[in-house]
Design a protein around this motif. Structure first.
Motif, mmCIF file in Angstrom:
data_model
loop_
_atom_site.group_PDB
_atom_site.id
_atom_site.type_symbol
_atom_site.label_atom_id
_atom_site.label_comp_id
_atom_site.label_asym_id
_atom_site.label_seq_id
_atom_site.Cartn_x
_atom_site.Cartn_y
_atom_site.Cartn_z
ATOM 1 N N ILE A 194 71.026 48.373 30.695
ATOM 2 C CA ILE A 194 70.037 47.742 31.604
ATOM 3 C C ILE A 194 68.734 47.578 30.653
ATOM 4 O O ILE A 194 68.254 46.348 30.572
ATOM 5 C CB ILE A 194 69.666 48.248 32.761
ATOM 6 N N ALA A 195 68.504 48.292 29.734
ATOM 7 C CA ALA A 195 67.311 48.195 29.069
ATOM 8 C C ALA A 195 67.630 47.236 27.969
ATOM 9 O O ALA A 195 66.502 46.672 27.340
ATOM 10 C CB ALA A 195 67.298 49.554 28.255
ATOM 11 N N LEU A 196 68.714 46.746 27.609
ATOM 12 C CA LEU A 196 68.884 45.884 26.623
ATOM 13 C C LEU A 196 68.442 44.238 27.148
ATOM 14 O O LEU A 196 68.185 43.374 26.312
ATOM 15 C CB LEU A 196 70.491 45.751 26.354
ATOM 16 N N ASP A 197 68.544 44.251 28.425
ATOM 17 C CA ASP A 197 67.940 42.964 29.015
ATOM 18 C C ASP A 197 68.810 41.881 28.586
ATOM 19 O O ASP A 197 68.221 40.729 28.394
ATOM 20 C CB ASP A 197 66.500 42.623 28.886
ATOM 21 N N GLU A 198 70.184 42.038 28.549
ATOM 22 C CA GLU A 198 70.758 40.938 28.289
ATOM 23 C C GLU A 198 72.354 41.401 28.828
ATOM 24 O O GLU A 198 72.476 42.369 29.145
ATOM 25 C CB GLU A 198 70.972 40.703 26.635
ATOM 26 N N PRO A 199 73.008 40.223 28.758
ATOM 27 C CA PRO A 199 74.637 40.246 29.714
ATOM 28 C C PRO A 199 75.336 41.425 28.581
ATOM 29 O O PRO A 199 75.273 41.575 27.584
ATOM 30 C CB PRO A 199 75.388 39.018 29.279
ATOM 31 N N VAL A 200 75.696 42.573 29.682
ATOM 32 C CA VAL A 200 76.495 43.651 29.174
ATOM 33 C C VAL A 200 77.736 43.924 29.937
ATOM 34 O O VAL A 200 77.494 43.808 31.246
ATOM 35 C CB VAL A 200 75.613 44.917 28.886
ATOM 36 N N LEU A 201 78.847 44.233 29.365
ATOM 37 C CA LEU A 201 80.195 44.563 30.127
ATOM 38 C C LEU A 201 80.318 46.047 29.737
ATOM 39 O O LEU A 201 80.542 46.350 28.781
ATOM 40 C CB LEU A 201 81.274 43.625 29.919
ATOM 41 N N THR B 285 77.545 44.292 33.932
ATOM 42 C CA THR B 285 78.806 44.305 34.760
ATOM 43 C C THR B 285 79.674 45.414 34.635
ATOM 44 O O THR B 285 79.833 45.878 33.380
ATOM 45 C CB THR B 285 79.495 43.046 34.617
ATOM 46 N N VAL B 286 80.157 46.341 35.478
ATOM 47 C CA VAL B 286 80.916 47.526 35.182
ATOM 48 C C VAL B 286 82.456 47.084 35.797
ATOM 49 O O VAL B 286 82.535 46.668 36.846
ATOM 50 C CB VAL B 286 80.638 48.791 35.859
ATOM 51 N N VAL B 287 83.355 47.331 34.910
ATOM 52 C CA VAL B 287 84.789 46.917 35.328
ATOM 53 C C VAL B 287 85.468 48.634 35.180
ATOM 54 O O VAL B 287 85.224 49.269 34.262
ATOM 55 C CB VAL B 287 85.336 46.085 34.112
ATOM 56 N N LEU B 288 86.101 48.796 36.391
ATOM 57 C CA LEU B 288 86.785 49.963 36.497
ATOM 58 C C LEU B 288 88.426 49.653 36.286
ATOM 59 O O LEU B 288 88.805 48.709 37.053
ATOM 60 C CB LEU B 288 86.746 50.673 37.787
ATOM 61 N N ALA B 289 88.810 50.303 35.249
ATOM 62 C CA ALA B 289 90.288 50.300 34.943
ATOM 63 C C ALA B 289 91.160 51.450 35.491
ATOM 64 O O ALA B 289 90.768 52.719 34.900
ATOM 65 C CB ALA B 289 90.646 49.800 33.560
#
Length: 213
Positions: free
Chosen positions: A25-32, A60-64
């Motif tokens: 979140i601190a990056l302030d850019e799209p992160v997966l 966005t968090v993806v659970l696998a």
């Protein structure tokens, strides 16, 4: 590739669930963020709760996981209602089948090789697999990414080659001086018993006579 679209991505390791979310979140850019083996991740509930309680972001968090059965129902019972409202479960999401044509296999192989850190300037030709699978192509890509001299990659022998390298690494690094049969027994034991962390796994593995200190 996500990087080409301006999206950063990374795996969430055990013990760094909420920290990974906050850093993203601190990056302030799209992160997966990808949580592999989510069914055994000890901080899953805290991770998802942290994502919900933070200001809206591009994370966005993806659970696998192999399935979303009992472990997921248990996690849902511990998640706040607001968090559950943000979760989208798609248990039927599957990887597409591996391409059967040589050109398609080369493309999948090359994408994976670069994702594993392979030299983008290197030219590695894939020998087409008669019975291709994503696992075979990615294993061949992993080996090619760690080699600087092989101009060709053969998926038909990739898995055997990977196990050979792992066996050599085991013999060089083992603190117990165990042989290959002990390694194979350890893999079988780990598969059957399972453990959430390395610290949990070690006492289990030491029950095997060949691995006992």
């Amino acid at each position: 590739m996500l990087a080409d679209q301006g999206v950063r991505s990374g795996w969430v390791s055990e013990g760094h669930g909420p920290d990974a979310v906050e850093a993203a979140i601190a990056l302030d850019e799209p992160v997966l963020l990808i949580v592999d083996n989510a069914s055994t991740h000890p901080q899953l509930v805290d991770l998802l709760t942290c994502l919900q309680t933070t200001a809206p972001s591009a994370v966005t968090v993806v659970l696998a996981a192999r399935d979303f059965g009992d472990w997921w129902r248990s996690a849902q019972m511990r998640l706040p209602r607001k968090v559950l409202g943000l979760v989208v479960v798609d248990p039927d999401l599957q990887l597409p089948p591996a391409p059967t044509d040589p050109k398609g296999q080369q493309q999948v192989f090359e994408q994976a090789r670069r994702a594993f850190g392979g030299d983008a300037a290197a030219a590695v030709q894939l020998t087409p697999a008669a019975a291709p699978s994503i696992l075979l192509l990615q294993t061949a890509a992993l080996l090619a990414a760690t080699s600087t001299s092989a101009p060709r990659a053969d998926p038909s022998v990739a898995i055997a080659r990977l196990f050979t390298l792992e066996e050599a690494r085991w013999q060089a690094a083992s603190r117990h001086g165990g042989g290959i049969e002990d390694l194979r027994a350890a893999i079988l034991l780990a598969t059957l018993v399972g453990a959430a962390t390395e610290a949990d796994a070690e006492p289990l593995l030491l029950h095997h006579p060949g691995l006992a200190a």
